[in-house]
Design a protein around this motif. Sequence first.
Motif, PDB file in Angstrom:
ATOM      1  N   ARG A 158       0.821  -1.214   0.000  1.00  0.00           N
ATOM      2  CA  ARG A 158       0.000   0.000   0.000  1.00  0.00           C
ATOM      3  C   ARG A 158       0.856   1.266   0.000  1.00  0.00           C
ATOM      4  O   ARG A 158       0.313   2.369  -0.053  1.00  0.00           O
ATOM      5  CB  ARG A 158      -0.927   0.028   1.233  1.00  0.00           C
ATOM      6  CG  ARG A 158      -1.767  -1.215   1.423  1.00  0.00           C
ATOM      7  CD  ARG A 158      -2.510  -1.619   0.178  1.00  0.00           C
ATOM      8  NE  ARG A 158      -3.704  -0.834  -0.041  1.00  0.00           N
ATOM      9  CZ  ARG A 158      -4.522  -1.003  -1.086  1.00  0.00           C
ATOM     10  NH1 ARG A 158      -4.242  -1.920  -1.995  1.00  0.00           N
ATOM     11  NH2 ARG A 158      -5.589  -0.260  -1.225  1.00  0.00           N
ATOM     12  N   GLU A 646      -8.869  -3.270  -6.629  1.00  0.00           N
ATOM     13  CA  GLU A 646      -8.636  -3.237  -5.187  1.00  0.00           C
ATOM     14  C   GLU A 646      -8.682  -4.640  -4.594  1.00  0.00           C
ATOM     15  O   GLU A 646      -7.863  -4.996  -3.733  1.00  0.00           O
ATOM     16  CB  GLU A 646      -9.667  -2.335  -4.506  1.00  0.00           C
ATOM     17  CG  GLU A 646      -9.414  -2.163  -3.021  1.00  0.00           C
ATOM     18  CD  GLU A 646     -10.437  -1.258  -2.348  1.00  0.00           C
ATOM     19  OE1 GLU A 646     -10.354  -1.119  -1.114  1.00  0.00           O
ATOM     20  OE2 GLU A 646     -11.308  -0.699  -3.048  1.00  0.00           O
ATOM     21  N   GLY A 895      -8.752   7.577   2.868  1.00  0.00           N
ATOM     22  CA  GLY A 895      -7.673   6.640   3.127  1.00  0.00           C
ATOM     23  C   GLY A 895      -8.143   5.426   3.887  1.00  0.00           C
ATOM     24  O   GLY A 895      -7.746   4.289   3.595  1.00  0.00           O
ATOM     25  N   ILE A 900      -5.322   3.124   2.207  1.00  0.00           N
ATOM     26  CA  ILE A 900      -4.111   3.813   1.807  1.00  0.00           C
ATOM     27  C   ILE A 900      -3.884   4.956   2.785  1.00  0.00           C
ATOM     28  O   ILE A 900      -4.773   5.315   3.556  1.00  0.00           O
ATOM     29  CB  ILE A 900      -4.185   4.353   0.360  1.00  0.00           C
ATOM     30  CG1 ILE A 900      -5.409   5.260   0.184  1.00  0.00           C
ATOM     31  CG2 ILE A 900      -4.213   3.208  -0.646  1.00  0.00           C
ATOM     32  CD1 ILE A 900      -5.535   5.861  -1.219  1.00  0.00           C
ATOM     33  N   THR A 904      -1.004   9.521   0.554  1.00  0.00           N
ATOM     34  CA  THR A 904      -1.246   8.974  -0.780  1.00  0.00           C
ATOM     35  C   THR A 904      -2.521   9.562  -1.376  1.00  0.00           C
ATOM     36  O   THR A 904      -2.585   9.835  -2.586  1.00  0.00           O
ATOM     37  CB  THR A 904      -1.337   7.439  -0.710  1.00  0.00           C
ATOM     38  OG1 THR A 904      -0.072   6.923  -0.326  1.00  0.00           O
ATOM     39  CG2 THR A 904      -1.732   6.842  -2.042  1.00  0.00           C
TER      40      THR A 904
END
Length: 931
Positions: A158, A646, A895, A900, A904
């Motif tokens: 990740r 994902e 996130g 994540i 990011t």
Amino acid sequence: MSSDGRPEHLHGRAAECRALRSVISTVAGGDSQVLVLRGEAGVGKTALLGYLSEQASALRVLHVAGVQSDMELAYAGLQQLCAPLMEHLGELPDPQRRALDVAFGRGVGEPPDRFLVGLAVLSLMAAAAQRQPLLCIVDDAHWLDQVTVQTLGFVARRLLAEPIALVFAARDDGAQPLTGLPELIVRGLSDGDARELLDSVMLGGIDPPVRDRIVAETRGNPLALLEVPRNASSTELAGGFWLSGSASAPGAVETSYVKRVQSLPAPTRRLLLVAAAEPVGDAALFLRAAAALGIPIDALAPAEAAGVIEFGPRMRFRHPLLRSAAYRAADLADRRAIHRALADATDPEADPDRRAWHAANAAAGPDDAVAEELQNSAARAQSRGGIAAAAAFLERSAVLTADPHLRGARALAAAKAKRDAAAPAAARDLLDLAERGPLSELQRAQVARVRAQMDFVRSRAGEAGAPSVRETAQALLDAARGLEPLDDYASRESYLEAIAALMYAGRLGDPGALTHAAQAALAALDRAAELSRPVDFLLKGVAGRITQGVGAGAESMRIGLDHMCIQAAADDRDVLRWMVPAFPILQESSAHELWDHATVHQLAAAAVRAARNAGALAILPRALVYQAGVHLVAGEFRTAATLVEEANAITSATDHYAAVKYHALMLTAWRGDAAEAERLIKATEADGTSRGEGRVLGLTGYAAAVLYNGLGRYDEALAAARTVCEYEDIGFYSWCLYELVEAAARSGQRDTATAAIDDLADRAGASGTDWGLGTLAAAQAMLADDADADALFTEAIERLGRTTIAVHRARAHLVYGEWLRRVLRRTDARRHLTEAHDMFVRMGADAFAERARRELAATGEKVRAQQPSSGGELTAQEAQIARLAGEGLTNQEIGAQLFISTHTVEWHLRKVFAKLGITSRRQLRTMSWAS
């Protein structure tokens, strides 16, 4: 550093050192980096990690090393690695902070999902890296506790926009959760470098022929070469026989280490055994155990002088092979005595689990008191989310239990834990142990069900030697019957599992087996005193549909699905219980039989929401592909692709079984990429055939029919659809009838199309839903007389317009426009063909879009062919983040949903703003991210 950039103390490692310096420069520049050093023992991985650490002066360096032990303490390695970062704990969202507190034993609560812990670790590292780039060095990863390696593997996958490096060292075949990450293979030195290294440590020199013999036999293993002057006599060196006959250089080195340990005084050897038996290297515990054994600490001096061990805040052997050698050099009686001393020296309040483990290793035979301590330790490990640790404690507890009744119960509990910890071989051994004892009827039935469930997973994963899907279905059916008088709820779940397994077997299963299983389930339901749970109604409805044909069981399926929707809205835990491998196919197929897309949408969304909220990544991939199917038929291909992507990322970071990628296959077919779709169809057919999973063959045929209808290759679409319709795969058989109608109508096979419409009328026509009735009207219109066709096409578009099934609505516009052109109503034809073309373009259904473009061109309308996507378009993940930001979610919330880091999310949003030419999140709210 030499003039050519080669580190002076590492012979022959210039290329490896360049790669490690690149890691540092990448992280110093603000990007993430992951690298796994792989190689045999003694090949120099640890030395390279030492070089990496020396070069990382501008980075904050964290370090953890695995220690060889049969003791599994959940999150032990992760806690050691993260200890210096706990100052940032307050910066984490509450769910992540609580999960980490429970996992590390700092708090109490529900067992955290290990991958919610992983997200917390990612957030913790990201927070620390905002102050200074971070380098995490993980040595001997193959010896860390399993949950630590799995969690770090998740974190590594990740990382993206954070200035963080994760560098691992592992044996060639160790640390499987790290498989697939970028690797640097560390091999033995070249002959020239090996000779140079050996010459550098042979102070008295060595004859070239002998040197060459040693270089050849060590295969350039640096540790083996460095040990030559320590472990070989002048006579052995003179003859060149030091390693003769050795199986491997590392094995020979360890044997030489054993000899070195055995040459030390007896008190020294006992102290080394204490240090070797205590994997944490706790110096205070070492001192207490030494005192209890009556051995003065000065007795360790010869081992320190020989370079075997370092005594400090932590006891550290000079090399991991020395530790295992110190343990191997002792006999069994001495090992037990040392473990007893360590157990007595361990605080039962502060560290009961380590004390129980040492007590278990000290036991010479069954010991119920120790077995009970281990069972208590298992419960504590489970409460921290340490499935592997709980399984290890339960396994040892079962072995040490003298009471045969208790031993069987504990072995069964251990088998379930080992199964959940992805250790199926150990689980099967424990089931065998349980079956050798006096089990109750319920326990025997539970053993049978667990074994059948494991075999079902093995068969679907294509494991060598696994039973076929139909064999596992029979075992699940037998388990259901055995459980019926003992645990009716478990029995009905097992009946559903058996039916699901037979649905997967499909056309490759035994004829009549599915009907037989459904009849058995209905008989069991008839004997039940009360039906009140969603599972009961779903089982009754599915079994009724199978045994009595089209339309039967619909009411019970409806009640079951409605109850599931109600419970899903009230309690996420119910949703998670329904996401075992067998249940999604039954939910989805039942809703599709009812032509009820809204229920599928609600249950799929609830499953994803529940899995995200719980951080349950063992379940989330199944929930994501379940939801991907919803977005696929809604024409939201980009969202569907993001969900599939994902799911793939998560399954690659875990060792859980990854479901067959049904929706990924269908997505490729709908997009109309002939080469890729045909490749994937062929590969999936071969895979399904090898596993005896006939449902896959039905699905690939349906995908081929969609693909070829889109491409206008109607004869091929007809052949594929006919093959699908030779067997009734509940759930998508009716959809393929529509493909059969269109392909047959365009191929001049009117009788075939008429029969398919009659079959579709019994199904979609009886549903009473706009989806079902709209699909039927579109099919009927393709064969209707001109006087009736117009009204049927209009009805189809109106009905489908009231649903979210955009792919069928777009196709209704397409076939209507094609018919209008043929009857010379060009203006009307252009309107519907333009609508179809625009919808297909937005979706990304390129083949259907091209078919619509050609029809428009035939009407005189000029439409340019679709150009390849430009690099300025959003990626699937960028689109997903943009959509969530547009819905008002904060970066932290995004996130948490996507697993994540917040950094990011920020990085992706900057790219989104640049690509779209916008400057604020508010502008995202007016944009569409579905297609």
